[in-house]
Design a protein around this motif. Structure first.
Motif, short mmCIF file in Angstrom:
data_model
loop_
_atom_site.label_atom_id
_atom_site.label_comp_id
_atom_site.label_asym_id
_atom_site.label_seq_id
_atom_site.Cartn_x
_atom_site.Cartn_y
_atom_site.Cartn_z
N LEU A 223 0.74 -1.09 -0.21
CA LEU A 223 -0.08 -0.04 0.26
C LEU A 223 0.81 1.29 0.00
CD1 LEU A 223 -2.68 -0.80 2.28
CD2 LEU A 223 -2.73 -1.43 -0.07
N GLY A 224 2.05 1.18 -0.61
CA GLY A 224 3.01 2.21 -0.53
C GLY A 224 3.90 2.58 0.41
N TYR A 225 3.80 1.70 1.53
CA TYR A 225 4.80 1.85 2.39
C TYR A 225 5.93 0.71 2.14
CZ TYR A 225 6.62 1.84 7.26
OH TYR A 225 7.43 2.22 8.33
N THR A 226 6.92 1.49 1.38
CA THR A 226 7.95 0.68 0.76
C THR A 226 9.11 1.04 1.53
OG1 THR A 226 8.65 3.02 -0.43
CG2 THR A 226 7.20 1.28 -1.78
N SER A 227 10.14 0.32 1.41
CA SER A 227 11.60 0.64 2.16
C SER A 227 12.00 2.09 2.24
CB SER A 227 12.53 -0.46 1.79
OG SER A 227 12.86 0.19 0.27
N GLU A 228 11.87 2.69 1.11
CA GLU A 228 12.33 4.13 1.33
C GLU A 228 11.08 4.91 1.99
OE1 GLU A 228 14.72 5.79 -0.27
OE2 GLU A 228 15.49 3.73 -0.67
N GLU A 229 9.94 4.45 2.00
CA GLU A 229 8.93 5.36 2.83
C GLU A 229 9.25 4.96 4.35
OE1 GLU A 229 5.50 7.53 1.97
OE2 GLU A 229 7.41 7.88 1.32
N ALA A 230 9.65 3.62 4.61
CA ALA A 230 9.89 3.12 6.04
C ALA A 230 11.00 4.00 6.64
CB ALA A 230 10.23 1.84 5.89
N LYS A 231 12.05 4.44 5.84
CA LYS A 231 13.30 5.06 6.42
C LYS A 231 12.62 6.51 6.58
CE LYS A 231 16.70 3.02 3.02
NZ LYS A 231 17.50 3.25 2.11
N LYS A 232 11.72 7.16 6.14
CA LYS A 232 11.20 8.35 6.56
C LYS A 232 10.27 8.41 7.64
CE LYS A 232 10.06 9.52 2.04
NZ LYS A 232 9.49 10.26 0.89
N TYR A 233 9.50 7.22 7.54
CA TYR A 233 8.18 7.04 8.63
C TYR A 233 8.53 5.63 9.12
CZ TYR A 233 6.69 10.85 5.41
OH TYR A 233 6.84 11.94 4.77
N PRO A 234 9.15 5.32 10.09
CA PRO A 234 9.58 4.10 10.58
C PRO A 234 8.63 3.34 11.65
CG PRO A 234 10.79 5.60 11.85
CD PRO A 234 10.03 6.58 10.77
#
Length: 240
Positions: A223-234
């Protein structure tokens, strides 16, 4: 036993790889604690509306209002709340977002998150139905629309279970909505939002079939929670 343990125990009683009879499906559906809670609310609010009502029109009109607004509520909540990326970007709603939809998309066969959590579904039903019924018919209408709202929720959970559990219904509607929902999970999450009805998907152009313009989505599971997103929003990742 807490509610999470109840969900796990319920899911462990079902083999998702083994075909279910309709009787087994109905039994499994009806035995879930959330269904029992919603049935109790329907009985209580139904009795209250009968006690308060001054005419049958208040009851019938309230149920008609629920039927009229239900497709919009289902569509809006699914598209703009459950699929909202805003929720995982805030630490105080990341856990909520994970429970209400992320885990379900990450593993659609995880039956422990098949049903909505009552602490989220109950407010979601009360928010539109209580004021709508009160404005239309006063307190009798408020009780009746809440009753109708939880009947609608029971129908929603029934259709959702039927879309995920290994049971086959001959109804063309049930078969269509099962495929409709399977595409949402395994092809693209950017359409086919309806669970009980596809009316607004058709009206708003979000209904699709494979090969008719909606390509496969790389984020159908996360749902868009990629590894890149996880770095910003962990915060979602930290819940593991």
């Amino acid at each position: 036993m807490n509610l999470l343990q109840s969900d796990n125990q319920w899911s462990q009683s079902i083999d998702p790889k083994r075909t279910m009879t309709k009787a087994a499906f109905f039994s499994s559906y009806a035995s879930h604690y959330a269904v029992l809670i919603y049935v109790a609310i329907v009985l209580a609010t139904g009795a209250l509306s009968l006690y308060l009502m001054q005419s049958w029109w208040q009851l019938l009109g309230s149920f008609a209002l629920v039927a009229l607004v239900y497709p919009a509520v289902e569509f809006v909540l699914h598209r703009f709340v459950l699929h909202s990326r805003t929720l995982y970007r805030m630490p105080w709603t990341a856990g909520l977002w994970r429970r209400i939809h992320y885990d379900h998309h990450m593993n659609p066969n995880d039956l422990s998150v098949l049903f909505g959590a009552p602490y989220t579904t109950i407010p979601a039903v009360l928010a539109p139905t209580l004021p709508l019924g009160y404005l239309a018919f006063g307190w009798p209408g408020a009780a009746a629309t809440v009753c109708g709202g939880f009947i609608a929720l029971l129908i929603y959970e029934f259709f959702h279970c039927a879309a995920h559990l290994p049971v086959k219904f001959e109804s063309r509607l049930m078969q269509h909505m099962r495929r409709h929902h399977a595409l949402h999970h395994f092809h693209s999450e950017n359409g086919n939002y309806g669970i009980v009805t596809d009316v607004l998907d058709r009206v708003l152009g979000t209904e699709y079939e494979v090969g008719t313009g909606m390509g496969p989505s790389p984020t159908v599971r996360n749902l868009g929670y990629t590894s890149e997103e996880a770095k910003k929003y962990p915060w979602v990742e930290q819940l593991d």
